[in-house]
Design a protein around this motif. Structure first.
Motif, PDB file in Angstrom:
ATOM      1  N   UNK A   1       1.118  -0.946  -0.311  1.00 19.32           N
ATOM      2  CA  UNK A   1       0.127  -0.454   0.193  1.00 19.32           C
ATOM      3  C   UNK A   1       1.077   1.334  -0.373  1.00 19.32           C
ATOM      4  N   UNK A   2       1.586   1.240   0.540  1.00 22.49           N
ATOM      5  CA  UNK A   2       2.802   2.359   0.671  1.00 22.49           C
ATOM      6  C   UNK A   2       4.202   1.945   0.431  1.00 22.49           C
ATOM      7  N   UNK A   3       5.323   2.572   0.823  1.00 23.65           N
ATOM      8  CA  UNK A   3       7.207   2.125   0.598  1.00 23.65           C
ATOM      9  C   UNK A   3       7.373   1.566   1.759  1.00 23.65           C
ATOM     10  N   UNK A   4       8.148   1.092   1.309  1.00 26.82           N
ATOM     11  CA  UNK A   4       7.935   0.585   3.110  1.00 26.82           C
ATOM     12  C   UNK A   4       9.655   1.857   3.792  1.00 26.82           C
ATOM     13  N   UNK A   5       9.241   2.764   4.978  1.00 29.43           N
ATOM     14  CA  UNK A   5      10.261   3.272   5.267  1.00 29.43           C
ATOM     15  C   UNK A   5      12.195   2.918   5.310  1.00 29.43           C
ATOM     16  N   UNK A   6      12.313   1.798   5.043  1.00 27.70           N
ATOM     17  CA  UNK A   6      13.436   1.145   4.511  1.00 27.70           C
ATOM     18  C   UNK A   6      14.396   1.960   3.493  1.00 27.70           C
ATOM     19  N   UNK A   7      13.118   1.752   2.766  1.00 28.60           N
ATOM     20  CA  UNK A   7      12.963   2.658   1.227  1.00 28.60           C
ATOM     21  C   UNK A   7      13.381   3.896   0.776  1.00 28.60           C
ATOM     22  N   UNK A   8      12.706   4.568   2.347  1.00 27.34           N
ATOM     23  CA  UNK A   8      12.122   6.595   1.551  1.00 27.34           C
ATOM     24  C   UNK A   8      13.197   7.173   1.270  1.00 27.34           C
ATOM     25  N   UNK A   9      14.653   6.539   1.127  1.00 25.29           N
ATOM     26  CA  UNK A   9      15.390   7.221  -0.089  1.00 25.29           C
ATOM     27  C   UNK A   9      15.234   7.306  -1.210  1.00 25.29           C
ATOM     28  N   UNK A  10      15.063   6.573  -1.766  1.00 22.61           N
ATOM     29  CA  UNK A  10      14.930   6.015  -3.393  1.00 22.61           C
ATOM     30  C   UNK A  10      13.940   6.843  -4.300  1.00 22.61           C
ATOM     31  N   UNK A  11      12.615   7.357  -3.073  1.00 18.11           N
ATOM     32  CA  UNK A  11      11.752   8.002  -4.057  1.00 18.11           C
ATOM     33  C   UNK A  11      10.871   7.638  -4.423  1.00 18.11           C
ATOM     34  N   UNK A  12      10.700   5.864  -4.452  1.00 16.08           N
ATOM     35  CA  UNK A  12      10.201   5.066  -5.466  1.00 16.08           C
ATOM     36  C   UNK A  12       8.825   5.697  -5.388  1.00 16.08           C
ATOM     37  N   UNK A  13       8.137   5.150  -6.122  1.00 13.92           N
ATOM     38  CA  UNK A  13       6.243   5.400  -6.685  1.00 13.92           C
ATOM     39  C   UNK A  13       5.722   4.124  -6.052  1.00 13.92           C
ATOM     40  N   UNK A  14       4.798   4.099  -6.117  1.00 13.11           N
ATOM     41  CA  UNK A  14       4.052   2.459  -5.880  1.00 13.11           C
ATOM     42  C   UNK A  14       3.035   2.992  -7.396  1.00 13.11           C
ATOM     43  N   UNK A  15       2.827   2.163  -8.195  1.00 12.59           N
ATOM     44  CA  UNK A  15       1.857   1.455  -9.615  1.00 12.59           C
ATOM     45  C   UNK A  15       1.804   0.724  -8.971  1.00 12.59           C
ATOM     46  N   UNK A  16       1.442   0.635  -9.987  1.00  8.70           N
ATOM     47  CA  UNK A  16       0.138  -0.803 -11.342  1.00  8.70           C
ATOM     48  C   UNK A  16      -1.007  -1.193  -9.129  1.00  8.70           C
ATOM     49  N   UNK A  17      -1.161  -0.569  -8.778  1.00  5.18           N
ATOM     50  CA  UNK A  17      -2.174  -0.144  -7.527  1.00  5.18           C
ATOM     51  C   UNK A  17      -1.551  -1.249  -6.618  1.00  5.18           C
ATOM     52  N   UNK A  18       0.056  -0.574  -6.487  1.00  3.13           N
ATOM     53  CA  UNK A  18       0.754  -1.845  -5.244  1.00  3.13           C
ATOM     54  C   UNK A  18       1.598  -3.120  -5.491  1.00  3.13           C
ATOM     55  N   UNK A  19       0.848  -3.472  -7.158  1.00  3.94           N
ATOM     56  CA  UNK A  19       1.584  -4.888  -7.385  1.00  3.94           C
ATOM     57  C   UNK A  19       3.030  -4.027  -8.385  1.00  3.94           C
ATOM     58  N   UNK A  20       3.704  -2.969  -8.413  1.00  2.00           N
ATOM     59  CA  UNK A  20       5.218  -2.471  -8.680  1.00  2.00           C
ATOM     60  C   UNK A  20       5.070  -1.458  -7.711  1.00  2.00           C
ATOM     61  N   UNK A  21       6.275  -0.878  -7.583  1.00  2.00           N
ATOM     62  CA  UNK A  21       7.620  -0.046  -7.415  1.00  2.00           C
ATOM     63  C   UNK A  21       8.120   0.369  -8.932  1.00  2.00           C
ATOM     64  N   UNK A  22       8.210   1.784  -8.645  1.00  2.84           N
ATOM     65  CA  UNK A  22       8.899   2.385 -10.205  1.00  2.84           C
ATOM     66  C   UNK A  22      10.572   3.375  -9.363  1.00  2.84           C
ATOM     67  N   UNK A  23      11.536   3.225 -10.056  1.00  2.00           N
ATOM     68  CA  UNK A  23      12.330   4.253  -9.835  1.00  2.00           C
ATOM     69  C   UNK A  23      12.988   4.548 -10.807  1.00  2.00           C
ATOM     70  N   UNK A  24      12.896   6.047 -10.966  1.00  3.82           N
ATOM     71  CA  UNK A  24      13.675   6.614 -11.410  1.00  3.82           C
ATOM     72  C   UNK A  24      15.534   6.885 -11.602  1.00  3.82           C
ATOM     73  N   UNK A  25      16.533   6.791 -12.808  1.00  2.00           N
ATOM     74  CA  UNK A  25      17.399   6.694 -12.425  1.00  2.00           C
ATOM     75  C   UNK A  25      18.226   7.779 -13.509  1.00  2.00           C
ATOM     76  N   UNK A  26      19.458   8.503 -13.427  1.00  2.00           N
ATOM     77  CA  UNK A  26      20.066   9.053 -14.567  1.00  2.00           C
ATOM     78  C   UNK A  26      21.166   7.735 -14.695  1.00  2.00           C
TER      79      UNK A  26
END
Lengths: 308, 253
Positions: free
Chosen positions: A239-264
């Motif tokens: 339902x939400x990004x776990x606190x342990x992963x907060x520093x990655x600026x992840x977004x929750x996608x596909x109704x919680x079935x996926x996490x997205x990570x943007x990088x350079x």
């Protein structure tokens, strides 16, 4: 390759104080296709208009084929064919007459064989005795190109060549541009269709608010400014990004079935390895991974936003 | 000089003339014939002669000048205004040609067309009256100088005009009245003294007077003054054209 057009510190400020071009410097190489990309009102047309002699600059210099556009305007302009953005064409003239007129204006002796070749290449030969106003919009645009090519220019400016043009004609136009390039003609086109720049150009210049933000080899530009997105598909939904992963600026996608990570992609560390190990530590099990590359459109938008 | 460009403009403009032959040539000829019928036949029947010349013949130079001026101005103004209006002027301005060449192309074509019509009217008038031309060389000189000067004026109007109304304004409100009041249909000596004085401020008087002199040897003003007047007018138009060229006024932003 030598520069066929050299623009130095070009500026244009209108009498009402509006700055259309602000310190633009640019070298255009002989034989390349350069796309000038920018939103409406960015200064693309003004830049072309200055080079072609339609607008007088308020600062800077331009040389075309080594000729200054003001002191040696005849030699400079003789090299240039211009296809304007608006369909502006003598309504009551025949296609052949209007093309012949253009050739004469540029100081070339009559050459019916060349005109025939140009009109055939543009599929206009069977319309040569038709009056311009009886042609469809796409055909009128081709007449404009025929006029520009009638005097055998070494440089062709296409200002928004495919604005309001249907898909088939657009493809034809692209094929024509490539053929011209193969014949050694240098082509500068302006567009606000990213797809067009991506399809056609060797190099891309981005203009916004009168400033040339960058000029770059198309592929290098995509790589350099391209960002990637990593989508991590999870075994169990969140339902939400776990606190342990907060520093990655992840977004929750596909109704919680996926996490997205943007990088350079150009960064020293993309952070992917750490992310994956942190995911495992947080007890999340990964089902699949996918990466997507950003399009030129996103590259462009991020540039324009930076300039805002 | 970019002669190819001058030729291209000239040929293009002349092609327009022949394409619109009815309005270009037939209508001025028709209206001249009407002038002959109304002024020559109806009024001429009551005025037997002016300064020893039959009234029908007397009005011929004035009629030719009337049409010549109108045609030179309207053709040149339309010739340059139309590309401005539809946007094709971009091509002229981006071509490797100087403003002088553009002027020669458009003014040359407009003057040619006006001269053609003038000669047609001259030929037509011989069907109605007996004409003599005492000084043919001077007649042609006056025709050419007038056609070129007023085509230049028309070109300036075409550059200046921002819409079709302005394009019509000067020919309609200034040139036609000046021609009518410049002695086209009468000798200035027929006017009351006060009006004679006022008429001498009308520049067209000098054109018509000099032109009429080349036909009949009689003039309202000395012919030398007529030649001086047209020369001054020509110089004035050329100066304005030169200023437009220097500043890019109404053409280049």
């Amino acid at each position: 390759m030598p520069a066929i057009i050299s623009v130095r510190n070009l500026g244009k400020t209108y009498a009402n104080g509006f700055t259309a071009l602000d310190d633009v410097s640019l070298d255009i190489e002989e034989g390349e296709i350069l796309a000038l990309l920018g939103p409406n009102g960015a200064g693309k047309t003004t830049l072309i208009s200055v080079i072609c002699g339609l607008v007088q600059p308020t600062a800077g210099t331009v040389t075309v084929g080594g000729h200054d556009i003001r002191s040696e305007y005849r030699a400079a302009r003789a090299l240039i064919g211009l296809v304007p953005q608006e369909i502006t064409i003598e309504p009551f003239e025949k296609v052949i007459a209007t093309t012949r007129f253009s050739r004469g204006l540029f100081g070339k002796a009559p050459d019916e064989a060349h005109l025939e070749q140009v009109l055939r290449a543009l599929s206009l030969w069977d319309k040569k005795d038709t009056r311009n106003r009886e042609l469809s919009g796409g055909m009128k645009r081709r007449v404009l190109i025929a006029k520009a090519l009638s005097h055998e220019p070494r440089i062709l400016f296409l200002d928004e060549p495919t604005a309001g043009v249907d898909v088939n004609l657009r493809k034809d136009m692209w094929a024509l541009v490539r053929r011209l390039r193969d014949d050694g003609v240098t082509i500068i086109l302006t567009t606000h269709y990213i797809e067009e720049a991506e399809q056609m150009a060797d190099r891309i210049g981005v203009i916004d608010k009168g400033r040339l933000l960058l000029v770059e080899d198309k592929d290098r530009l995509m790589r350099k400014l391209g960002r990637k997105r990593l989508v991590i598909e999870l075994q169990a939904p969140l339902t939400s990004v776990p606190d342990a992963l907060a520093r990655y600026n992840l977004t929750v996608e596909r109704d919680g079935h996926a996490l997205a990570y943007d990088y350079d992609t150009q960064a020293d560390r993309t952070g992917i390895a750490h992310l994956l190990s942190d995911l495992a530590q947080a007890g999340l099990s990964v089902r699949d991974l996918e990466t997507t590359e950003s399009s030129l459109e996103q590259v462009f938008l991020s540039l324009v936003e930076e300039n805002a | 000089m970019n002669w190819q460009a001058i030729r291209a403009i000239y040929v293009f403009e002349m092609a327009r003339t022949f394409r619109t032959i009815a309005q270009s040539i037939v209508s001025p000829v028709l209206s001249t014939v009407l002038y002959f019928v109304v002024f020559g036949a109806a009024i001429g029947g009551r005025i037997e002669s002016v300064e020893g010349i039959s009234y029908g013949a007397f009005i011929v130079p004035g009629l030719i000048m009337l049409t010549l001026l109108q045609q030179a101005v309207t053709n040149a103004s339309f010739g340059i205004y139309f590309p401005k209006f539809i946007g094709t002027i971009y091509e002229l301005l981006s071509a490797p040609m100087s403003f002088v060449e553009i002027v020669i192309g458009y003014v040359g074509a407009a003057a040619t067309k006006a001269l053609m019509i003038a000669l047609i009217i001259l030929a037509t008038s011989t069907l109605f009256v007996d004409l003599q031309i005492l000084h043919p060389v001077w007649m042609v000189t006056f025709l050419v100088l007038t056609a070129v000067s007023f085509a230049l004026l028309g070109f300036i109007i075409g550059i200046w005009a921002g819409n079709f109304e302005q394009l019509q304004l000067i020919p309609l409100l200034i040139i036609t009245p000046l021609v009518f009041l410049g002695g086209s249909f009468y000798s200035v000596s027929m006017l009351p003294p006060a009006w004679q004085t006022i008429t001498h401020f009308n520049p067209v008087l000098y054109l018509i007077s000099g032109f009429r002199w080349s036909f009949f040897g009689v003039a309202d003003v000395p012919v030398g003054i007529s030649i001086a007047a047209i020369t001054v007018f020509l110089a004035l138009c050329l100066t304005v054209i030169w200023l437009i060229f220097r500043t890019g006024w109404r053409l280049r932003q």
